[in-house]
Design a protein around this motif. Structure first.
Motif, PDB file in Angstrom:
ATOM      1  N   LYS A 139      -0.049  22.634 -44.391  1.00 25.97           N
ATOM      2  CA  LYS A 139      -0.199  21.272 -44.908  1.00 25.97           C
ATOM      3  C   LYS A 139      -1.668  20.896 -45.009  1.00 25.97           C
ATOM      4  O   LYS A 139      -2.109  20.290 -45.996  1.00 25.97           O
ATOM      5  N   ASP A 140      -2.441  21.285 -43.990  1.00 24.15           N
ATOM      6  CA  ASP A 140      -3.867  20.965 -43.986  1.00 24.15           C
ATOM      7  C   ASP A 140      -4.668  21.868 -44.927  1.00 24.15           C
ATOM      8  O   ASP A 140      -5.742  21.490 -45.398  1.00 24.15           O
ATOM      9  N   HIS A 141      -4.150  23.084 -45.177  1.00 24.40           N
ATOM     10  CA  HIS A 141      -4.863  24.056 -46.016  1.00 24.40           C
ATOM     11  C   HIS A 141      -3.882  24.626 -47.041  1.00 24.40           C
ATOM     12  O   HIS A 141      -3.346  25.719 -46.862  1.00 24.40           O
ATOM     13  N   PRO A 142      -3.640  23.929 -48.141  1.00 24.69           N
ATOM     14  CA  PRO A 142      -2.639  24.372 -49.121  1.00 24.69           C
ATOM     15  C   PRO A 142      -2.961  25.694 -49.806  1.00 24.69           C
ATOM     16  O   PRO A 142      -2.085  26.285 -50.434  1.00 24.69           O
ATOM     17  N   ASP A 143      -4.217  26.158 -49.703  1.00 26.01           N
ATOM     18  CA  ASP A 143      -4.582  27.457 -50.281  1.00 26.01           C
ATOM     19  C   ASP A 143      -4.623  28.551 -49.212  1.00 26.01           C
ATOM     20  O   ASP A 143      -5.252  29.597 -49.386  1.00 26.01           O
ATOM     21  N   LEU A 144      -3.906  28.336 -48.126  1.00 25.88           N
ATOM     22  CA  LEU A 144      -3.881  29.278 -47.007  1.00 25.88           C
ATOM     23  C   LEU A 144      -3.237  30.606 -47.390  1.00 25.88           C
ATOM     24  O   LEU A 144      -2.249  30.653 -48.122  1.00 25.88           O
ATOM     25  N   ILE A 145      -3.804  31.705 -46.873  1.00 27.59           N
ATOM     26  CA  ILE A 145      -3.209  33.038 -46.960  1.00 27.59           C
ATOM     27  C   ILE A 145      -3.005  33.535 -45.530  1.00 27.59           C
ATOM     28  O   ILE A 145      -3.946  33.546 -44.731  1.00 27.59           O
ATOM     29  N   VAL A 146      -1.791  33.945 -45.199  1.00 27.35           N
ATOM     30  CA  VAL A 146      -1.505  34.507 -43.875  1.00 27.35           C
ATOM     31  C   VAL A 146      -1.663  36.022 -43.931  1.00 27.35           C
ATOM     32  O   VAL A 146      -1.269  36.663 -44.914  1.00 27.35           O
ATOM     33  N   VAL A 147      -2.251  36.584 -42.895  1.00 26.53           N
ATOM     34  CA  VAL A 147      -2.401  38.041 -42.783  1.00 26.53           C
ATOM     35  C   VAL A 147      -1.655  38.496 -41.535  1.00 26.53           C
ATOM     36  O   VAL A 147      -1.872  37.967 -40.447  1.00 26.53           O
ATOM     37  N   ASP A 148      -0.757  39.457 -41.701  1.00 22.57           N
ATOM     38  CA  ASP A 148       0.091  39.900 -40.595  1.00 22.57           C
ATOM     39  C   ASP A 148      -0.215  41.334 -40.187  1.00 22.57           C
ATOM     40  O   ASP A 148       0.005  42.275 -40.948  1.00 22.57           O
ATOM     41  N   TYR A 149      -0.745  41.486 -38.975  1.00 18.18           N
ATOM     42  CA  TYR A 149      -0.896  42.791 -38.320  1.00 18.18           C
ATOM     43  C   TYR A 149      -0.348  42.648 -36.906  1.00 18.18           C
ATOM     44  O   TYR A 149      -1.067  42.747 -35.932  1.00 18.18           O
ATOM     45  N   THR A 150       0.941  42.380 -36.825  1.00 23.85           N
ATOM     46  CA  THR A 150       1.571  42.148 -35.527  1.00 23.85           C
ATOM     47  C   THR A 150       2.229  43.446 -35.052  1.00 23.85           C
ATOM     48  O   THR A 150       1.551  44.448 -34.865  1.00 23.85           O
ATOM     49  N   VAL A 151       3.538  43.451 -34.875  1.00 25.37           N
ATOM     50  CA  VAL A 151       4.262  44.645 -34.419  1.00 25.37           C
ATOM     51  C   VAL A 151       5.492  44.834 -35.299  1.00 25.37           C
ATOM     52  O   VAL A 151       6.017  43.866 -35.872  1.00 25.37           O
TER      53      VAL A 151
END
Length: 348
Positions: A139-151
């Motif tokens: 909501k605060d950053h509508p141009d957000l990109i998530v990067v996933d390096y979890t498990v």
């Protein structure tokens, strides 16, 4: 990273290599000349780790400042930032001028940790408050990109959450139910780059292998294939890259099963037989594919060796920039892979 293609013209030599099993751990043979002797590595100084990370620039300051000026303001959420791959991506992202948010996801054991990355603090949140944190950040950053390096175990749940919130994401984590992963994203119409291999040059090699397999099916019919791959000891399964290359060889007419892959996970063998530099035992990917003709007169070797994680981190940053552009342009296609990123031709 090294790529080697060899054609053996000496029949007796090819036959000797076949009958003496080049890849046998008991043979005591090294696979070619140790890579450490052929390539000169610049080893970064050891980092202090307290739940803190020291920044080691991936690019020269001149190139980094140029790239940074072009990409300032793209916010990213780094999920899995307590891991080595997550840290490497953060280094590359900051060097490229991207803006990591002060929050990220981790496992229950990491919840509440505060990471200090060269003055930038990132608070790690566990599974219980993921949705509220992600929704607020988007909501605060509508141009957000998530990067996933979890498990691997978190891949499908994380993807389902990203799709529910509607945030674009780059999935670099391997494993999980990949068919379900693609279906979840397709149904949601969220933009995503999904790739188990983020190394740009390795992906280009895989693409070339796929083209060869498609255009010349059966070209290696009857050939014997041996496959060796060496990774850090904690990686117990066969890499996705090896599986993809083997699939290409199968289309080319080679009879080979995944159970035949020789996994080298013993550090002593990795140094003495494979030629992995000791400083990269905790992070490397060495692959060798050896083909021999039925009569032993011809052999081919395909080899790619990676030390460290910078190749994957830089590829991930390119994937982020690529995805941000696709979101901004409202592209019709929603799901991409690293071959799409390569074809775009805008890599740094």
């Amino acid at each position: 990273m090294a790529f080697v293609v060899k054609v053996a013209l000496n029949a007796s030599c090819a036959s000797w290599r076949r009958h003496n099993n080049l890849l046998s751990t008991s043979s005591g043979l090294k696979i070619g000349e140790p890579v450490g002797n052929r390539l000169k590595y610049s080893i970064p100084s050891k980092r202090k780790v307290l739940v803190a990370m020291a920044n080691t620039p991936v690019q020269s300051s001149e190139v980094a400042s140029t790239v940074a000026s072009e990409n300032v303001g793209i916010p990213i959420m780094m999920n899995g930032c307590t891991g080595k791959m997550g840290r490497a991506v953060l280094e590359a992202a900051i060097s490229a001028g991207l803006n990591p948010l002060p929050v990220g996801f981790g496992g229950p054991e990491d919840s509440g940790k505060i990471l200090d990355f060269n003055g930038r603090q990132i608070e790690v949140h566990g599974p219980s408050d993921r949705e509220s944190i992600l929704s607020s950040a988007f909501k605060d950053h509508p141009d957000l990109i998530v990067v996933d390096y979890t498990v691997p175990a978190a891949v499908n749940d994380n993807a389902a959450l990203y799709c529910k919130v509607g945030v674009p994401f780059v999935m670099g984590t391997t494993g999980g139910d990949r068919e379900l992963l693609y279906k979840t994203v397709a149904d949601s119409k969220v933009y995503a780059v999904i790739s188990p291999q983020m190394g740009k040059q390795v992906v280009a090699f895989l693409a070339a292998m796929e083209i060869m397999a498609e255009q010349f099916p059966g070209a290696f019919s009857g050939y014997n294939l041996q496959v060796m791959e060496s990774h850090q000891a904690r990686k117990l399964d066969i890499s996705g890259t090896a599986k993809a290359v083997i699939s290409c060889f199968q289309k080319l007419g080679v009879s080979f099963e995944l159970e035949q892959v020789q996994l080298i996970r013993d550090p002593k063998l990795q140094v003495e037989m494979v030629g992995v530099p000791e400083e990269h035992l905790s992070g490397h990917a060495f692959h060798m594919y050896h083909l021999t003709s039925p009569d032993g007169t011809v052999s081919f070797e395909f080899q790619h060796n990676v030390c460290g994680r910078s190749i994957y981190a830089e590829g991930t940053v390119d994937a982020i920039l690529f995805l941000a552009m696709k979101v901004k342009s409202k592209a019709d296609k929603r799901i991409y892979n690293m071959i799409d990123v390569l074809r775009e031709g805008n890599m740094r």
